[in-house]
Design a protein around this motif. Structure first.
Motif, PDB file in Angstrom:
ATOM      1  N   PHE A  16      -5.438   7.355  -3.637  1.00  0.00           N
ATOM      2  CA  PHE A  16      -3.789   7.926  -3.694  1.00  0.00           C
ATOM      3  C   PHE A  16      -2.644   7.986  -4.406  1.00  0.00           C
ATOM      4  N   THR A  17      -1.808   8.115  -5.259  1.00  0.00           N
ATOM      5  CA  THR A  17      -1.136   8.440  -5.544  1.00  0.00           C
ATOM      6  C   THR A  17       0.426   8.849  -5.409  1.00  0.00           C
ATOM      7  N   VAL A  18       1.107   8.527  -5.080  1.00  0.00           N
ATOM      8  CA  VAL A  18       2.103   8.929  -3.891  1.00  0.00           C
ATOM      9  C   VAL A  18       3.977   9.176  -5.238  1.00  0.00           C
ATOM     10  N   ASN A  19       4.602   9.637  -4.641  1.00  0.00           N
ATOM     11  CA  ASN A  19       6.120   9.542  -5.699  1.00  0.00           C
ATOM     12  C   ASN A  19       7.321   8.231  -4.549  1.00  0.00           C
ATOM     13  N   VAL A  26       3.111   6.341  -7.640  1.00  0.00           N
ATOM     14  CA  VAL A  26       3.376   4.960  -7.116  1.00  0.00           C
ATOM     15  C   VAL A  26       1.711   4.939  -6.342  1.00  0.00           C
ATOM     16  N   SER A  27       0.682   4.003  -6.721  1.00  0.00           N
ATOM     17  CA  SER A  27      -0.807   4.160  -6.898  1.00  0.00           C
ATOM     18  C   SER A  27      -0.788   3.283  -5.864  1.00  0.00           C
ATOM     19  N   LEU A  28      -1.470   3.758  -4.802  1.00  0.00           N
ATOM     20  CA  LEU A  28      -1.273   3.087  -3.105  1.00  0.00           C
ATOM     21  C   LEU A  28      -2.270   2.239  -3.459  1.00  0.00           C
ATOM     22  N   GLN A  29      -2.600   1.956  -4.353  1.00  0.00           N
ATOM     23  CA  GLN A  29      -3.639   0.739  -4.983  1.00  0.00           C
ATOM     24  C   GLN A  29      -2.752  -0.766  -4.626  1.00  0.00           C
ATOM     25  N   LYS A  30      -1.255  -0.496  -4.568  1.00  0.00           N
ATOM     26  CA  LYS A  30      -0.807  -1.838  -4.520  1.00  0.00           C
ATOM     27  C   LYS A  30      -0.273  -1.961  -3.247  1.00  0.00           C
ATOM     28  N   TYR A  31      -0.871  -1.240  -2.703  1.00  0.00           N
ATOM     29  CA  TYR A  31      -1.038  -2.203  -0.593  1.00  0.00           C
ATOM     30  C   TYR A  31      -1.954  -2.225  -1.012  1.00  0.00           C
ATOM     31  N   GLU A  32      -2.940  -2.962  -1.377  1.00  0.00           N
ATOM     32  CA  GLU A  32      -4.309  -3.236  -0.880  1.00  0.00           C
ATOM     33  C   GLU A  32      -4.244  -4.823  -0.145  1.00  0.00           C
ATOM     34  N   GLY A  33      -5.158  -5.264   0.371  1.00  0.00           N
ATOM     35  CA  GLY A  33      -5.197  -6.245   1.316  1.00  0.00           C
ATOM     36  C   GLY A  33      -3.246  -6.720   2.134  1.00  0.00           C
ATOM     37  N   HIS A  34      -3.009  -5.813   2.302  1.00  0.00           N
ATOM     38  CA  HIS A  34      -2.342  -5.279   3.308  1.00  0.00           C
ATOM     39  C   HIS A  34      -2.320  -4.088   4.662  1.00  0.00           C
ATOM     40  N   VAL A  35      -2.008  -4.806   6.293  1.00  0.00           N
ATOM     41  CA  VAL A  35      -1.866  -4.155   6.626  1.00  0.00           C
ATOM     42  C   VAL A  35      -0.782  -2.918   6.467  1.00  0.00           C
ATOM     43  N   CYS A  36      -0.576  -1.856   7.569  1.00  0.00           N
ATOM     44  CA  CYS A  36       0.677  -0.540   6.787  1.00  0.00           C
ATOM     45  C   CYS A  36       0.591   0.004   7.842  1.00  0.00           C
ATOM     46  N   ILE A  37       2.081   0.182   8.189  1.00  0.00           N
ATOM     47  CA  ILE A  37       2.158   1.382   9.222  1.00  0.00           C
ATOM     48  C   ILE A  37       2.671   2.664   7.935  1.00  0.00           C
ATOM     49  N   ILE A  38       2.025   3.599   7.945  1.00  0.00           N
ATOM     50  CA  ILE A  38       2.616   4.783   6.869  1.00  0.00           C
ATOM     51  C   ILE A  38       3.512   5.534   8.917  1.00  0.00           C
ATOM     52  N   VAL A  39       4.247   6.140   8.649  1.00  0.00           N
ATOM     53  CA  VAL A  39       5.107   7.277   9.108  1.00  0.00           C
ATOM     54  C   VAL A  39       5.664   7.720   8.469  1.00  0.00           C
ATOM     55  N   ASN A  40       6.396   9.570   9.504  1.00  0.00           N
ATOM     56  CA  ASN A  40       6.581  10.503   8.741  1.00  0.00           C
ATOM     57  C   ASN A  40       8.229  10.533   9.202  1.00  0.00           C
ATOM     58  N   VAL A  41       9.410  10.000   8.405  1.00  0.00           N
ATOM     59  CA  VAL A  41      10.557  10.578   9.454  1.00  0.00           C
ATOM     60  C   VAL A  41      11.589  11.211   8.832  1.00  0.00           C
ATOM     61  N   VAL A 108       3.245  17.545   5.773  1.00  0.00           N
ATOM     62  CA  VAL A 108       2.655  16.643   6.349  1.00  0.00           C
ATOM     63  C   VAL A 108       1.938  17.605   6.998  1.00  0.00           C
ATOM     64  N   ASN A 109       2.088  18.650   7.416  1.00  0.00           N
ATOM     65  CA  ASN A 109       0.942  19.473   7.614  1.00  0.00           C
ATOM     66  C   ASN A 109       0.900  20.911   7.113  1.00  0.00           C
ATOM     67  N   GLY A 110      -0.011  21.753   6.952  1.00  0.00           N
ATOM     68  CA  GLY A 110      -0.508  22.765   6.239  1.00  0.00           C
ATOM     69  C   GLY A 110      -0.784  22.832   4.538  1.00  0.00           C
ATOM     70  N   SER A 111      -1.513  23.859   4.292  1.00  0.00           N
ATOM     71  CA  SER A 111      -2.168  23.992   2.737  1.00  0.00           C
ATOM     72  C   SER A 111      -0.824  23.366   1.974  1.00  0.00           C
ATOM     73  N   GLU A 112      -0.060  23.399   1.890  1.00  0.00           N
ATOM     74  CA  GLU A 112       0.988  22.204   0.960  1.00  0.00           C
ATOM     75  C   GLU A 112       1.411  20.771   1.000  1.00  0.00           C
ATOM     76  N   GLY A 113       0.255  20.643   2.369  1.00  0.00           N
ATOM     77  CA  GLY A 113       0.580  19.161   2.644  1.00  0.00           C
ATOM     78  C   GLY A 113      -0.105  17.809   1.485  1.00  0.00           C
ATOM     79  N   SER A 114       0.567  17.460   2.096  1.00  0.00           N
ATOM     80  CA  SER A 114      -0.013  16.251   1.210  1.00  0.00           C
ATOM     81  C   SER A 114      -1.591  15.265   1.275  1.00  0.00           C
ATOM     82  N   PRO A 115      -2.334  15.174   0.260  1.00  0.00           N
ATOM     83  CA  PRO A 115      -3.374  15.155   0.538  1.00  0.00           C
ATOM     84  C   PRO A 115      -3.926  13.276   1.587  1.00  0.00           C
ATOM     85  N   LEU A 116      -2.651  12.669   1.187  1.00  0.00           N
ATOM     86  CA  LEU A 116      -2.902  11.666   1.722  1.00  0.00           C
ATOM     87  C   LEU A 116      -2.339  11.677   3.172  1.00  0.00           C
TER      88      LEU A 116
END
Length: 168
Positions: A16-19, A26-41, A108-116
Motif C-alpha cells: 500500500f501507498t498512503v499520503n 508514501v510507500s509502506l515498504q518504508k516500514y519493512e522490517g519494523h513492528v508497527c502500530i497502525i491507529v486511527n486518531v 476507515v469504514n464504508g465504500s470510501e474506506g482506505s484500502p489499507l
C-alpha cells in the motif's frame, strides 16, 4: 492510494501507498522490517490526550531500541471528532510534539474506506464485526507486514507492550 491494487490481493501492508500530511505518496515498504502500530486518531476525541501521550511514549521508548513505528491516520467518521485539514493536523502534531508518523485524513469504514484499512480489517476482524467502531482502534503489524493483533479504543497503548514484545 494503493495504486489500483485490490486490498484483498495484498500480501502485506507493504503493498500500500498512503499520503502524508503534505499529500505526498508514501510507500509502506518504508516500514519493512519494523513492528508497527497502525491507529486511527482524532484531535477532538475524549480519548485523544491519553492515547497520543502514550503512543508518543511508546515511540520514544522503542523506536530506536526495538524499531517500533507508529502510523497514525486521522479520521472524521466518528461524530465529527476530526474536523481539521492537513494544515490543522500539522499544527496539532507540532503542539503535541508527536514524534511518530501522521498521515492524511482517511475514512476507515464504508465504500470510501482506505484500502489499507480494508486490508487491516480483513486480516484482523473485530469482535462484533470487522468495521472500526471508534477512534483509537489499534493494529499491531509484525516485521513482515502482517497484521497480527487488533485492539479496541479502550485498550491503552501502554497495554500493547506485552503483545509487541512477541514480535520484536
Amino acid at each position: 492510494m494503493s495504486d489500483g491494487l485490490n486490498y484483498k490481493d495484498a500480501k502485506s501492508i507493504y503493498y500500500f501507498t498512503v499520503n502524508d500530511l503534505d499529500s505526498q505518496p508514501v510507500s509502506l515498504q518504508k516500514y519493512e522490517g519494523h513492528v508497527c502500530i497502525i491507529v486511527n486518531v482524532a484531535t477532538e476525541c475524549g480519548m485523544t490526550k491519553t492515547n497520543i501521550e502514550e503512543l508518543n511514549e511508546l515511540y520514544e521508548n522503542y523506536a530506536e531500541t526495538k524499531g517500533l513505528r507508529v502510523l497514525a491516520f486521522p479520521c472524521n467518521q466518528f461524530i465529527g471528532t476530526e474536523p481539521t485539514d492537513n494544515a490543522g493536523m500539522k499544527q496539532f502534531v507540532k503542539l503535541k510534539q508527536i514524534k511518530f508518523d501522521v498521515f492524511e485524513k482517511i475514512q476507515v469504514n464504508g465504500s470510501e474506506g482506505s484500502p489499507l484499512w480494508k486490508y487491516l480489517k480483513l486480516k484482523q476482524g473485530g469482535v462484533l464485526g470487522d468495521f472500526i467502531k471508534w477512534n483509537y482502534t489499534k493494529f499491531v503489524v509484525d516485521k513482515n507486514g502482517q497484521p497480527v493483533e487488533r485492539f479496541g479504543p479502550n485498550t491503552s497503548p501502554k497495554e500493547l507492550i506485552e503483545y509487541l514484545q512477541k514480535y520484536w
